[in-house]
Design a protein around this motif. Structure first.
Motif, PDB file in Angstrom:
ATOM      1  N   LYS A   5       0.604  -1.302  -0.056  1.00  0.00           N
ATOM      2  CA  LYS A   5       0.012   0.170  -0.137  1.00  0.00           C
ATOM      3  C   LYS A   5       0.805   1.236  -0.084  1.00  0.00           C
ATOM      4  CE  LYS A   5      -1.828   1.557   4.146  1.00  0.00           C
ATOM      5  NZ  LYS A   5      -2.444   1.374   5.290  1.00  0.00           N
ATOM      6  N   GLY A   6       2.190   1.260  -0.068  1.00  0.00           N
ATOM      7  CA  GLY A   6       2.941   2.338   0.003  1.00  0.00           C
ATOM      8  C   GLY A   6       3.492   3.102   1.267  1.00  0.00           C
ATOM      9  N   GLN A   7       3.011   2.154   2.347  1.00  0.00           N
ATOM     10  CA  GLN A   7       3.240   3.023   3.698  1.00  0.00           C
ATOM     11  C   GLN A   7       4.533   2.756   4.227  1.00  0.00           C
ATOM     12  OE1 GLN A   7       0.247   1.990   6.764  1.00  0.00           O
ATOM     13  NE2 GLN A   7       1.234   3.270   8.243  1.00  0.00           N
ATOM     14  N   PRO A   8       5.331   3.850   4.519  1.00  0.00           N
ATOM     15  CA  PRO A   8       6.904   3.560   5.151  1.00  0.00           C
ATOM     16  C   PRO A   8       6.610   2.740   6.365  1.00  0.00           C
ATOM     17  CG  PRO A   8       6.022   5.845   5.468  1.00  0.00           C
ATOM     18  CD  PRO A   8       5.029   5.125   4.695  1.00  0.00           C
ATOM     19  N   VAL A   9       7.524   1.705   6.390  1.00  0.00           N
ATOM     20  CA  VAL A   9       8.005   0.828   7.447  1.00  0.00           C
ATOM     21  C   VAL A   9       9.313   1.013   8.088  1.00  0.00           C
ATOM     22  CG1 VAL A   9       7.562  -1.524   8.170  1.00  0.00           C
ATOM     23  CG2 VAL A   9       6.264  -0.868   6.247  1.00  0.00           C
ATOM     24  N   LEU A  10       9.427   0.977   9.449  1.00  0.00           N
ATOM     25  CA  LEU A  10      10.620   0.905  10.072  1.00  0.00           C
ATOM     26  C   LEU A  10      10.765  -0.544  10.910  1.00  0.00           C
ATOM     27  CD1 LEU A  10      13.386   1.898  11.193  1.00  0.00           C
ATOM     28  CD2 LEU A  10      12.076   3.076  13.114  1.00  0.00           C
ATOM     29  N   VAL A  11      11.547  -1.386  10.695  1.00  0.00           N
ATOM     30  CA  VAL A  11      11.414  -2.515  11.544  1.00  0.00           C
ATOM     31  C   VAL A  11      12.681  -2.566  12.404  1.00  0.00           C
ATOM     32  CG1 VAL A  11      11.532  -5.026  11.300  1.00  0.00           C
ATOM     33  CG2 VAL A  11      10.502  -3.867   9.476  1.00  0.00           C
ATOM     34  N   GLY A  12      12.338  -2.602  13.722  1.00  0.00           N
ATOM     35  CA  GLY A  12      13.433  -2.702  14.771  1.00  0.00           C
ATOM     36  C   GLY A  12      13.763  -4.079  15.346  1.00  0.00           C
ATOM     37  N   THR A  13      15.032  -4.516  14.950  1.00  0.00           N
ATOM     38  CA  THR A  13      15.702  -5.802  15.260  1.00  0.00           C
ATOM     39  C   THR A  13      16.453  -5.913  16.611  1.00  0.00           C
ATOM     40  OG1 THR A  13      17.525  -5.640  13.848  1.00  0.00           O
ATOM     41  CG2 THR A  13      15.252  -6.574  12.996  1.00  0.00           C
ATOM     42  N   GLY A  14      16.872  -6.858  17.053  1.00  0.00           N
ATOM     43  CA  GLY A  14      17.627  -6.848  18.130  1.00  0.00           C
ATOM     44  C   GLY A  14      19.177  -7.156  18.182  1.00  0.00           C
TER      45      GLY A  14
END
Length: 711
Positions: free
Chosen positions: A412-421
């Motif tokens: 859908k084009g929504q920006p995503v920030l994925v936080g990993t450990g």
């Protein structure tokens, strides 16, 4: 407790009245010429007028108009509080009027940042305001000469990392001439206060020099430990991050080295190397706890996901990791001085701080530092939607759900920030995303941080990052991203501290932007595996486990603080005497005698610190004194009492030994047998807070285990 928590959020009626006065004054200042405004700043004598003038100057030279909530943050800092302000609310500018107020005292203000980049950026960015007000400003960073540092600290305002300030302080304490870079500490404004005052507060800053004997056992133990298997040769206690030899493992070591009883006193060196090698191979994971970069071991900061510059594990453990990875071992040297960041901060008569996440640790800030936390509301209402955690039974199920959610949002084009450990997890997730364009920010490429973050809020952007604490850069939404829901933050696991999770969430929803967040958790995650048994009934609820762990860590820090306070007093006493010798207040018969005296103080103090360190590491042995092990001979006593008794006996002995040592060394120097002016190279580094326990603690566990098996 309820009253205490309510006080964090209760608006101050006095603040409202003060802000009204400030706004009235700065409105009047707006019509003044530059020279008239400078004159108004020079004449300002009270806090509110200084704030008003500074706010007017910020508007004029930078085009930044301070919001009322920023003025509330300023007032909180001026009264010595920690101001919690959300990401994007303008903490950097909010601090400036308070910094200018402190600087008016003429004794210097240190603004502590979490990295060199922020120190350099903020000094340059806010410098125009300070200079307009007639104040001098500079920054300190790695690689500067002593002269450059001295000039920076002589300014009214100095931006620098807490580490650089601390290392310069340690170097000053070893100066043989009056060329120290610091002047007496006066005031400190601490950015990312939770990181400096809690996460890293007990990490020792170390200054070392000379040579220490390298243990050949590290190289001998490594090939043996490489062939060990779990649980045949060793077992892991996941909760306490400890690994212990089994009887089969002990026998294998004894057979490999022909050493008889591994726990005999004569085998301490071998046993130490074995324990360190075990930890290096079993508990420390490449691309999680450290990375190999440019032929060296670089530790990864668990709170920030960045390389922890100049940080090391305790000597033997760090060498074991270097041997494990086949990289050149660094020099260890003898510790000439050390101090924690918590001790450094206590040297300032006046401190305050700001951060995006402090409320969850408000009780600790109050108990440990006597600093209240004030939660400052956002300028615009927060509309980010924080969804409930998604909890799964296994990591496989969790990771599949994370990938599906990333794909859905990206479509859908929504920006995503994925936080990993960890670095490892971020790179594994990157591989799984396959054809989805994305950026990865971790300890391998943190030099590209600014460029990556600059695009993280654009339409269709997918950014995978290790922990976002202390990044110092806002994620701004690109064109059309707000209409699609704004930045969506995905957390792939919960951290031991709720603050770290909140810092990740806080990257979305800045300044009233839309956004969302959700954490994905599995019952196989480290947090629940390690600590779920603290309360078995609630062990499946991540936030409850986090609260229990935070309380456990607070108790540990408060307890260990009791061991540090006596040494802090002794450190102040010995260095006050040293400074009086250096300055000439305590007279010496010649320059040679002065140099000899300074070196004698340094060497005896270093020997004393080593003796105290060994005592502290031996404290856990007290509980095993009755186990029948011949060389554990201390009586069973309260550990803190035993520790206090010893150091209060040893310190006067060291002071009493100084005159004789000075006389002996002076005679040698006069005879040409030694040169007191030659110290040799010194270097600085951070060590860890011994996350796996000291060698003696690990040894004690092994002794207890073996005794239990054989009894």
């Amino acid at each position: 407790m309820r009253r205490f928590l309510d006080s964090l959020f209760a608006p101050s009626r006095r603040d409202a009245a003060d802000i009204q006065k400030i706004n009235a004054m700065r409105a009047g200042f707006a019509g003044l010429t530059d020279n008239q405004l400078r004159a108004a700043g020079t004449r300002a004598k009270d806090l509110l007028t200084v704030i008003a003038v500074t706010a007017a100057v910020a508007s004029r030279v930078l085009g930044l108009d301070m919001f009322d909530v920023q003025l509330r943050g300023t007032l909180a800092l001026a009264r010595g509080s920690i101001a919690e302000m959300q990401t994007g609310e303008g903490k950097t500018l909010a601090a400036v009027p308070a910094i200018a107020w402190f600087a008016r005292q003429g004794k210097g203000v240190h603004v502590m940042t979490v990295n060199d980049y922020l120190a350099r950026r903020d000094a340059a960015w806010m410098g125009e305001i300070y200079r307009f007000l007639g104040l001098t400003v500079a920054h300190v960073q790695q690689g500067m000469t002593a002269a450059e540092r001295r000039a920076a600290y002589d300014c009214d305002i100095t931006y620098a990392t807490a580490n650089e300030i601390g290392f310069d302080f340690l170097r000053d304490r070893l100066a043989l001439r009056l060329d120290q870079v610091h002047r007496p500490f006066a005031a400190a404004v601490i950015d990312e206060a939770d990181s400096i005052l809690i996460d890293e507060a007990r990490i020792p800053l170390v200054i070392a020099g000379g040579d220490s004997a390298d243990s050949p056992w590290a190289y001998a133990a490594d090939p043996v430990i490489r062939n060990f298997r779990i649980p045949v040769h060793c077992t892991i206690d996941v909760g306490s991050r400890n690994v212990a030899l089994t009887d089969i493992g002990i026998a294998a070591i004894e057979n490999a080295f022909g050493c008889g009883n591994l726990y005999d006193e004569r085998n301490i060196g071998l046993l130490s190397a074995v324990q360190d090698s075990l930890h290096a191979h079993v508990l420390l994971r490449r691309d999680v706890d450290y990375v190999v970069k440019n032929g060296a071991i670089e530790m990864v900061d668990e709170f920030k996901g960045r390389i922890a510059q100049d940080r090391r594990w305790p000597a033997g453990l760090h060498t074991a990791v270097e041997v494990k990875e086949g990289v050149a071992a660094k020099r260890q040297g003898m510790i000439l001085g050390s101090m924690t960041l918590a001790h450094l901060v206590r040297l300032y008569p006046r401190i305050c701080g700001m951060t995006g996440t402090a409320a969850t640790q408000a009780l600790e800030f109050q108990q440990v530092y006597e600093m209240p936390v004030e939660v400052i509301p956002s300028n615009r209402p927060m509309i980010r939607v924080d969804h409930p955690d998604a909890v799964f039974a296994t990591k496989v199920e969790k990771e599949a759900a994370v990938l599906a959610e990333i794909r859905r949002l990206h479509q859908k084009g929504q920006p995503v920030l994925v936080g990993t450990g960890s670095v490892e997890e971020s790179e594994r997730l990157s591989q799984w995303l396959g054809d989805i364009p994305h950026n990865v920010l971790n300890a391998r490429n943190d030099e590209h941080e600014a460029a990556i973050i600059a695009h993280a809020g654009e339409r269709g952007a997918v950014t995978i990052s290790t922990n976002m604490a202390g990044r110092g850069t806002d994620i701004r939404l690109g064109q059309g991203a707000a209409e699609l829901g704004g930045l969506f933050v995905i957390g792939t696991q919960k951290h031991e501290s709720r603050r770290i999770d909140n810092q990740l969430r806080g990257r979305s929803g800045r300044q009233g932007d839309p956004g969302g967040s959700r954490f994905y958790v599995s019952l196989e995650d480290d947090l629940l595996v390690k600590y779920g048994d603290l309360n078995p009934e609630l062990g499946r609820d991540p936030e409850t486990v986090q609260r229990l762990v935070e309380g456990h860590h607070l108790d540990a820090r408060l307890f260990l603080q009791k061991y540090e306070l006596p040494i802090e007093g002794q450190r102040y006493r010995i260095h006050a005497h040293r400074q009086s010798v250096l300055s000439g207040e305590t007279r010496c018969e010649s320059d040679l005698a002065r140099l000899v005296t300074l070196r004698a103080i340094d060497d005896l103090w270093a020997d004393y610190l080593a003796r105290v360190a060994e005592l502290r590491s031996s404290i856990p042995w007290l509980d095993f004194a009755l186990a029948g092990v011949p060389w554990l001979t201390l009586d069973r006593r309260d550990p803190l009492y035993e520790y206090a008794q010893k150091i209060h006996q040893w310190f006067p002995e060291m002071e009493a030994a100084l005159p004789g040592e000075i006389e002996k060394r002076l005679a040698e120097a006069q005879a040409g047998a030694s040169d007191p002016g030659e110290r040799g190279a010194v270097w600085t580094y951070l060590t860890t807070d011994q996350p796996f326990g000291s060698f003696s603690q690990r040894l004690a566990r092994g002794v207890a285990r073996r005794f239990k098996k054989r009894s």
